[in-house]
Design an enzyme around this catalytic site. Sequence first.
Site, PDB file in Angstrom:
ATOM      1  N   SER A  11       6.781 -40.965   4.525  1.00 25.45           N
ATOM      2  CA  SER A  11       6.274 -40.655   5.866  1.00 25.45           C
ATOM      3  C   SER A  11       5.402 -39.408   5.849  1.00 25.45           C
ATOM      4  O   SER A  11       4.348 -39.358   6.495  1.00 25.45           O
ATOM      5  CB  SER A  11       7.445 -40.467   6.840  1.00 25.45           C
ATOM      6  N   ASP A  32      24.539 -39.424  -0.848  1.00 32.05           N
ATOM      7  CA  ASP A  32      24.629 -38.435  -1.926  1.00 32.05           C
ATOM      8  C   ASP A  32      25.615 -37.321  -1.619  1.00 32.05           C
ATOM      9  O   ASP A  32      26.115 -36.673  -2.539  1.00 32.05           O
ATOM     10  CB  ASP A  32      23.255 -37.816  -2.199  1.00 32.05           C
ATOM     11  N   GLU A  52       0.820  -1.209   0.000  1.00 26.41           N
ATOM     12  CA  GLU A  52       0.000   0.000   0.000  1.00 26.41           C
ATOM     13  C   GLU A  52       0.858   1.264   0.000  1.00 26.41           C
ATOM     14  O   GLU A  52       0.553   2.246  -0.692  1.00 26.41           O
ATOM     15  CB  GLU A  52      -0.928   0.006   1.221  1.00 26.41           C
ATOM     16  N   LEU A  93      23.047 -29.075  -1.043  1.00 24.21           N
ATOM     17  CA  LEU A  93      21.713 -28.500  -0.770  1.00 24.21           C
ATOM     18  C   LEU A  93      21.720 -26.972  -0.819  1.00 24.21           C
ATOM     19  O   LEU A  93      21.130 -26.302   0.026  1.00 24.21           O
ATOM     20  CB  LEU A  93      21.171 -28.978   0.589  1.00 24.21           C
TER      21      LEU A  93
END
Length: 349
Positions: free
Chosen positions: A288, A198, A46, A202
């Site tokens: 999960s 791996d 605004e 990340l």
Amino acid sequence: MQRCLQLALLGAGNVAPNPMVGAVLVHNNIIIGEGYHQQYGEAHAEVNCINSVASENKHLITGSTLYVSLEPCAHFGKTPPCADLIIAMKIPTVVVGCSDAYHEVNGKGITKLSNAGVEVITGVLEEKARAINKRFFTFHQLKRPCIILKWAASIDGKIAHSDFSGVQISNDFSNRMVHKWRSEEAAIMVATNTALYDNPSLTNRLWQGNQPLRVVIDKKLQLPATHQLFSGQAKTLIFNNIKSKVADTVEYGKIDALQPALPQILHQLYQRNIQSILVEGGAILLQSFIDGNLWDEARIITNQKMRIGKGISAPVLNNGQLVHSNSMGNDIIDYYQPTIDYLFIKHSN
């Protein structure tokens, strides 16, 4: 209002934990000002909208209608209340996309405007206005982060070899898209085996933007200190059953081994003001979340030409519905949402 939503999306990745908001000021069906929330801690939509009005049009403000995708705030946070500014500028009419779920606002902005004599029209493109801030609404209404599941699978439904050895399934274009996704979320999450075998960094190194918190579930603290998650490239939070500790860029968050892990983890992330997480693996962790109905979106990349054969099967999304798909070379990216939208149920009630 559609223009407000377009403007709001320009703030993606930069305004969290605040919502994305766009605003448009209209006089006699002509836009004389527009703005959006650009950066967390800075001016709201605004304010930027009103400030964008050209000097020769300032006198038109008192006869204009303000359209805003989210209810104007009514409290002092990092910036003053937008409702007070609207009242001070003598704007006679405000059209609101949807109300604000944050407890400090949640109807108070609309009430303040109405009590000051401002005509307030609500619920315009409401579902679209809520949808662009699904992370924000999920966080405040369900009291947990918005959870986005992501995995890549071969055409025969495998995500890795049987020995957990990594294989790049998504192509370079899709991989860059994943890094864009990472920059849009507050955190990335993986479990022990994914981190162990791996050895991922990340990070969103293939895309500009904010680096999300790296969250790892490593209950027995098996990860070696030589892994990339301890490199200091980004902050890392490791949930475990052994200790709570902060060491440089790595924090250890203890969870009770005798209680289910996911509810504890999500509660701690909520307490840390983490609004969204991108869950990237492995298969057991992803399943999960699915089985616990703890997800809000799933993004599945399928390489149409790769076959792995014997390997680790991809999760089974047994409670989702396909929203849309797109292709990038040999990759098909499918976007799913839960069959039952728990956020919508809570909102309706």
